[in-house]
Scaffold this active site. Structure first.
Site, short mmCIF file in Angstrom:
data_model
loop_
_atom_site.label_atom_id
_atom_site.label_comp_id
_atom_site.label_asym_id
_atom_site.label_seq_id
_atom_site.Cartn_x
_atom_site.Cartn_y
_atom_site.Cartn_z
N THR A 136 -37.82 17.74 -13.96
CA THR A 136 -38.31 18.51 -12.83
C THR A 136 -38.10 20.01 -13.03
O THR A 136 -37.18 20.43 -13.74
CB THR A 136 -37.55 18.06 -11.56
OG1 THR A 136 -37.84 18.95 -10.50
CG2 THR A 136 -36.04 18.07 -11.76
N ASP A 137 -38.91 20.81 -12.31
CA ASP A 137 -38.71 22.26 -12.35
C ASP A 137 -37.45 22.69 -11.58
O ASP A 137 -36.98 23.82 -11.72
CB ASP A 137 -39.95 23.00 -11.81
CG ASP A 137 -40.31 22.64 -10.37
OD1 ASP A 137 -39.62 21.80 -9.76
OD2 ASP A 137 -41.30 23.21 -9.86
N GLU A 138 -36.90 21.77 -10.77
CA GLU A 138 -35.75 22.15 -9.94
C GLU A 138 -34.51 22.48 -10.77
O GLU A 138 -33.58 23.12 -10.27
CB GLU A 138 -35.41 21.05 -8.93
CG GLU A 138 -36.55 20.80 -7.97
CD GLU A 138 -36.17 20.07 -6.69
OE1 GLU A 138 -34.97 19.98 -6.39
OE2 GLU A 138 -37.08 19.63 -5.99
N TYR A 162 -29.22 16.54 -6.57
CA TYR A 162 -30.36 15.96 -7.30
C TYR A 162 -30.66 16.78 -8.55
O TYR A 162 -30.72 16.25 -9.67
CB TYR A 162 -31.61 15.90 -6.40
CG TYR A 162 -32.90 15.71 -7.18
CD1 TYR A 162 -33.17 14.50 -7.83
CD2 TYR A 162 -33.84 16.74 -7.28
CE1 TYR A 162 -34.34 14.34 -8.57
CE2 TYR A 162 -35.02 16.57 -8.01
CZ TYR A 162 -35.26 15.37 -8.66
OH TYR A 162 -36.42 15.21 -9.39
N LYS A 166 -30.41 15.84 -12.56
CA LYS A 166 -31.55 15.90 -13.49
C LYS A 166 -31.23 16.86 -14.65
O LYS A 166 -31.55 16.59 -15.80
CB LYS A 166 -32.84 16.32 -12.78
CG LYS A 166 -33.41 15.30 -11.81
CD LYS A 166 -33.86 13.99 -12.45
CE LYS A 166 -35.09 14.12 -13.30
NZ LYS A 166 -35.58 12.78 -13.75
P1 NAD Z 1 -39.70 7.81 -6.85
O1 NAD Z 1 -38.44 7.95 -6.08
O2 NAD Z 1 -40.99 7.63 -6.14
O3 NAD Z 1 -39.57 6.56 -7.86
C1 NAD Z 1 -38.41 6.30 -8.59
C2 NAD Z 1 -38.51 4.88 -9.17
O4 NAD Z 1 -37.34 4.64 -9.96
C3 NAD Z 1 -38.57 3.78 -8.09
O5 NAD Z 1 -39.54 2.82 -8.43
C4 NAD Z 1 -37.17 3.19 -8.13
O6 NAD Z 1 -37.13 1.82 -7.75
C5 NAD Z 1 -36.80 3.38 -9.60
N1 NAD Z 1 -35.35 3.41 -9.80
C6 NAD Z 1 -34.45 4.15 -9.11
N2 NAD Z 1 -33.20 3.89 -9.57
C7 NAD Z 1 -33.35 3.00 -10.59
C8 NAD Z 1 -32.42 2.35 -11.46
N3 NAD Z 1 -31.10 2.56 -11.38
N4 NAD Z 1 -32.92 1.50 -12.40
C9 NAD Z 1 -34.26 1.26 -12.49
N5 NAD Z 1 -35.16 1.82 -11.67
C10 NAD Z 1 -34.70 2.68 -10.73
O7 NAD Z 1 -39.75 9.06 -7.83
P2 NAD Z 1 -41.00 9.91 -8.33
O8 NAD Z 1 -41.29 10.96 -7.33
O9 NAD Z 1 -42.04 8.98 -8.79
O10 NAD Z 1 -40.34 10.64 -9.59
C11 NAD Z 1 -40.33 10.01 -10.87
C12 NAD Z 1 -39.64 10.91 -11.86
O11 NAD Z 1 -40.32 12.16 -11.92
C13 NAD Z 1 -38.20 11.24 -11.51
O12 NAD Z 1 -37.45 11.26 -12.70
C14 NAD Z 1 -38.27 12.63 -10.89
O13 NAD Z 1 -37.07 13.33 -11.10
C15 NAD Z 1 -39.42 13.23 -11.67
N6 NAD Z 1 -40.19 14.28 -10.97
C16 NAD Z 1 -40.69 14.06 -9.72
C17 NAD Z 1 -41.49 15.03 -9.12
C18 NAD Z 1 -42.09 14.84 -7.76
O14 NAD Z 1 -42.70 15.76 -7.22
N7 NAD Z 1 -42.01 13.66 -7.16
C19 NAD Z 1 -41.74 16.23 -9.79
C20 NAD Z 1 -41.19 16.44 -11.07
C21 NAD Z 1 -40.43 15.42 -11.65
O1 DAU Z 2 -40.16 20.40 -7.72
C1 DAU Z 2 -40.17 19.07 -8.12
C2 DAU Z 2 -39.44 18.22 -7.10
O2 DAU Z 2 -40.28 18.12 -5.97
C3 DAU Z 2 -39.07 16.83 -7.62
O3 DAU Z 2 -38.19 16.97 -8.69
C4 DAU Z 2 -38.46 15.99 -6.51
O4 DAU Z 2 -38.22 14.68 -6.97
C5 DAU Z 2 -39.42 15.95 -5.35
O5 DAU Z 2 -38.84 15.23 -4.27
C6 DAU Z 2 -39.78 17.36 -4.90
O6 DAU Z 2 -38.64 18.01 -4.29
P1 DAU Z 2 -38.78 18.94 -2.98
O7 DAU Z 2 -37.48 19.02 -2.34
O8 DAU Z 2 -39.48 20.21 -3.32
O9 DAU Z 2 -39.81 18.02 -2.13
P2 DAU Z 2 -39.86 17.59 -0.60
O10 DAU Z 2 -41.18 16.91 -0.40
O11 DAU Z 2 -38.63 16.88 -0.18
O12 DAU Z 2 -39.90 18.98 0.15
C7 DAU Z 2 -40.91 19.94 -0.12
C8 DAU Z 2 -40.61 21.17 0.68
O13 DAU Z 2 -40.83 20.87 2.08
C9 DAU Z 2 -39.17 21.65 0.62
O14 DAU Z 2 -39.13 23.07 0.68
C10 DAU Z 2 -38.50 21.06 1.86
C11 DAU Z 2 -39.64 21.06 2.86
N1 DAU Z 2 -39.62 19.98 3.87
C12 DAU Z 2 -39.49 18.70 3.43
C13 DAU Z 2 -39.51 17.65 4.32
C14 DAU Z 2 -39.33 16.23 3.85
C15 DAU Z 2 -39.82 20.26 5.21
O15 DAU Z 2 -39.96 21.44 5.61
N2 DAU Z 2 -39.83 19.22 6.10
C16 DAU Z 2 -39.68 17.93 5.71
O16 DAU Z 2 -39.68 17.01 6.59
#
Ligand code: NAD
Ligand code: DAU
Length: 359
Positions: A136-138, A162, A166
């Protein structure tokens, strides 16, 4: 035929990646999806592919080295694409332990299992074996000034449990590449949106709450900025990095699409009103009065913005889906999958595994 081991394939990005890969490669690849099915894992996301001969689901925890080693022993794995993680920042603030366990120790288990299966007696690795760690970019922290971007060279500065977990997992992958010349890549991506996203994340939460006339919670002043990328573009980027990228390299993937959270909420409200027919009764309550400012997230990062220059220059990847188009596709998907949302919010989606695999 290449065999992929995908971890976390029942989650949001993992399931979109599996759909993308079958669309692209059809019967020319095999995918084994290993997922623990935590609250975030939903096999309904994979209903369309579950009966394919070249798809297998294994329910296992990536921290369980015996279960993971068994998959490598029984299959000649060519590619690992490692998505499995605890992914929600708010949950990490409330309960950091499981983030360290899954994201750090789980990644170590995956690295060790792949290394044991792929390493030759002289310490080199079998040809054409590759591990891709999805990050992730975080990990880069928070940008304060306009015009600043995250590059692959930006120092790590994670703030939430988190992002710290990562960052730790990225460091382990880097250590394996440096120490053992382990054949891997890391991708650091910005915020994804699209089908199958669990409604604890901003975009599906706002869509679902607005459709149901519930409040739309905005953390702090609503001016935090995220860089949104349509999930299929991310899936494509991952595949391109794994096949065309230079081994041992990190690639940033981002949407070049910075928006304040409050802007996102206005866009969703406008798009819902535009897409719903006039006679739809929900139109009556979809308006700005639902917007509710709430207490800020602790340690809330102000701005993320990826510079995807390297992946564009070296591999030719760029974000293809403009936000205006991507958000319409996403909302249309949620309109057409009301059952999916109903099953997620009622908890019924967790019964799917029992029905499908334990009949
Ligand atoms: P998500 O939470 O939707 O899915 C995570 C999956 O991993 C689920 O299916 C869960 O059951 C599985 N999982 C969790 N713990 C596990 C374990 N111990 N063993 C096996 N499986 C397990 O997450 P996502 O949003 O699809 O993100 C996927 C990946 O991409 C993550 O590594 C996250 O850090 C990264 N990522 C997410 C975003 C985003 O915006 N969502 C952006 C950049 C990177
Ligand atoms: O940047 C990549 C990341 O993006 C991934 O690594 C994470 O897995 C993914 O969850 C996401 O993280 P964020 O914290 O940026 O996403 P989230 O959707 O939780 O929140 C997006 C923005 O919106 C953040 O600034 C918090 C704000 N927010 C979120 C929720 C859930 C609100 O203002 N209200 C809300 O109810």
């Amino acid at each position: 035929m290449r065999t992929y081991l995908v971890t976390g394939g029942a989650g949001f990005i993992g399931s979109n990646y599996i759909h993308y890969m079958f669309k692209k490669y059809g019967d020319d690849i095999r995918i084994i999806n290993v997922d623990k099915l935590t609250y975030a894992g939903n096999l309904e996301n994979l209903r369309d592919v579950e009966n394919r001969d070249n798809y297998t689901f294994v329910r296992a925890d990536i921290c369980d080295s015996e279960a993971i080693n068994k998959i490598f022993d029984e299959n000649d794995i060519d590619r690992v694409v490692h998505f499995a993680a605890e992914s929600h920042v708010d949950r990490s603030i409330r309960n950091p332990e499981v983030f360290v366990k899954t994201n750090v120790l789980g990644t170590l288990v995956m690295l060790n299992a792949a290394k044991a299966a792929w390493e030759l007696e002289d310490g080199t690795f079998k040809a054409d074996k590759k591990f891709l760690h999805v990050s992730t970019d975080e990990v880069y922290g928070s940008l304060e000034n306009e015009g600043e971007y995250f590059y692959e060279t930006t120092p790590y500065d994670p703030h939430s449990p988190y992002s710290a977990s990562k960052a730790s997992s990225d460091m382990l992958v880097k250590a394996y590449m440096d120490t053992y010349k382990f054949p891997a890549n890391i991708t650091n991506c910005s915020n994804n949106y699209g089908p199958y996203q669990f409604p604890e994340k901003l975009i599906p939460l706002i869509i679902n709450n607005a459709l149901n006339g519930r409040k739309l919670p905005v953390y702090g002043d609503g001016k935090n900025v995220r860089d949104w990328l349509y999930v299929e573009d991310h899936a494509k980027g991952i595949d391109m990095v794994q096949e065309q990228g230079r081994l041992f390299e990190t690639y940033n993937i981002g949407g070049h699409n910075e928006k304040q959270n409050i802007e996102i909420i206005h866009i969703i409200l406008d798009t819902l009103n535009e897409m719903l027919p006039d006679e739809d009764p929900r139109k009556a309550h979809i308006n700005e009065e639902l917007i509710t400012y709430v207490e800020d997230r602790k340690g809330h990062d102000r701005r993320y913005a990826i510079a995807p220059d390297k992946i564009k220059a070296e591999i030719g990847w760029y974000p293809e889906t403009m936000f205006a188009e991507g958000i319409k596709k996403t909302i249309k998907w949620y309109f057409e999958h009301e059952d999916w949302m109903a099953n997620v919010t009622s908890g019924d989606y967790q019964k799917y595994y029992e029905e499908m695999y334990r009949k």
